[in-house]
Design a protein around this motif. Structure first.
Motif, mmCIF file in Angstrom:
data_model
loop_
_atom_site.group_PDB
_atom_site.id
_atom_site.type_symbol
_atom_site.label_atom_id
_atom_site.label_comp_id
_atom_site.label_asym_id
_atom_site.label_seq_id
_atom_site.Cartn_x
_atom_site.Cartn_y
_atom_site.Cartn_z
ATOM 1 N N UNK A 1 0.835 -1.206 0.000
ATOM 2 C CA UNK A 1 0.000 0.000 0.000
ATOM 3 C C UNK A 1 0.868 1.254 0.000
ATOM 4 N N UNK A 2 2.033 1.187 0.656
ATOM 5 C CA UNK A 2 2.937 2.338 0.676
ATOM 6 C C UNK A 2 3.687 2.501 -0.647
ATOM 7 N N UNK A 3 3.673 1.477 -1.493
ATOM 8 C CA UNK A 3 4.388 1.504 -2.774
ATOM 9 C C UNK A 3 3.500 1.939 -3.933
ATOM 10 N N UNK A 4 2.183 1.910 -3.695
ATOM 11 C CA UNK A 4 1.256 2.074 -4.816
ATOM 12 C C UNK A 4 1.285 3.448 -5.470
ATOM 13 N N UNK A 5 1.701 4.478 -4.773
ATOM 14 C CA UNK A 5 1.745 5.810 -5.383
ATOM 15 C C UNK A 5 2.645 5.816 -6.613
ATOM 16 N N UNK A 6 3.789 5.169 -6.504
ATOM 17 C CA UNK A 6 4.731 5.145 -7.629
ATOM 18 C C UNK A 6 4.617 3.877 -8.470
ATOM 19 N N UNK A 7 4.568 2.730 -7.813
ATOM 20 C CA UNK A 7 4.619 1.452 -8.523
ATOM 21 C C UNK A 7 3.248 0.820 -8.729
ATOM 22 N N UNK A 8 2.226 1.366 -8.112
ATOM 23 C CA UNK A 8 0.891 0.797 -8.233
ATOM 24 C C UNK A 8 0.758 -0.458 -7.396
ATOM 25 N N UNK A 9 -0.423 -0.695 -6.852
ATOM 26 C CA UNK A 9 -0.662 -1.907 -6.081
ATOM 27 C C UNK A 9 -0.513 -3.125 -6.983
ATOM 28 N N UNK A 10 -0.763 -2.929 -8.281
ATOM 29 C CA UNK A 10 -0.639 -4.011 -9.250
ATOM 30 C C UNK A 10 0.783 -4.131 -9.807
ATOM 31 N N UNK A 11 1.695 -3.287 -9.315
ATOM 32 C CA UNK A 11 3.081 -3.340 -9.760
ATOM 33 C C UNK A 11 3.343 -2.686 -11.098
ATOM 34 N N UNK A 12 2.320 -2.042 -11.641
ATOM 35 C CA UNK A 12 2.473 -1.331 -12.908
ATOM 36 C C UNK A 12 2.597 0.151 -12.606
ATOM 37 N N UNK A 13 3.749 0.681 -12.919
ATOM 38 C CA UNK A 13 4.125 2.037 -12.545
ATOM 39 C C UNK A 13 3.095 3.079 -12.940
ATOM 40 N N UNK A 14 2.892 4.022 -12.040
ATOM 41 C CA UNK A 14 1.994 5.149 -12.297
ATOM 42 C C UNK A 14 2.776 6.401 -12.683
ATOM 43 N N UNK A 15 4.090 6.347 -12.549
ATOM 44 C CA UNK A 15 4.954 7.486 -12.849
ATOM 45 C C UNK A 15 6.017 7.079 -13.869
ATOM 46 N N UNK A 16 6.347 7.965 -14.797
ATOM 47 C CA UNK A 16 7.335 7.609 -15.827
ATOM 48 C C UNK A 16 8.709 7.246 -15.266
ATOM 49 N N UNK A 17 9.087 7.823 -14.134
ATOM 50 C CA UNK A 17 10.420 7.551 -13.584
ATOM 51 C C UNK A 17 10.477 6.325 -12.675
#
Length: 98
Positions: free
Chosen positions: A22-38
């Motif tokens: 849950x703490x990773x989802x902002x950048x990496x998504x809960x599904x592990x697919x990145x939400x940010x280009x970097x």
């Protein structure tokens, strides 16, 4: 040259890892697919790779402002659980039609 790590890691628990993700989802998504280009996609990555990456961020061998900050707070068990969770995500690929 092939390097093999002999460092023992705690067995990861994917269910616990999902909660910690849950703490990773902002950048990496809960599904592990990145939400940010970097930020890279981490879904389906091999568990040993994820453990090494997070451990390297934690000990400063690998540098990234956000990951270095976040990883310092992770225990070895947290890292194992997160790696187990993200490695357990199955991806499917569809080949484009010609």
């Amino acid at each position: 040259m092939l390097a093999i790590s002999t460092t023992a890691h705690a067995a990861g628990n994917a269910k616990n890892g999902r909660q910690k993700a849950l703490q990773c989802q902002t950048c990496h998504g809960l599904d592990g697919l990145s939400k940010l280009p970097e930020a890279p996609h981490i879904a389906g990555q091999p568990e040993p790779y994820l453990i090494k990456s997070m451990t390297d961020f934690k000990n400063g061998t690998r540098q990234n402002d956000m990951m270095t900050f976040v990883a310092k707070e992770l225990s070895d068990q947290d890292i194992a659980d997160l790696a187990a969770y993200y490695a357990s995500i199955e991806l499917s690929v569809t080949v484009p039609k010609r």
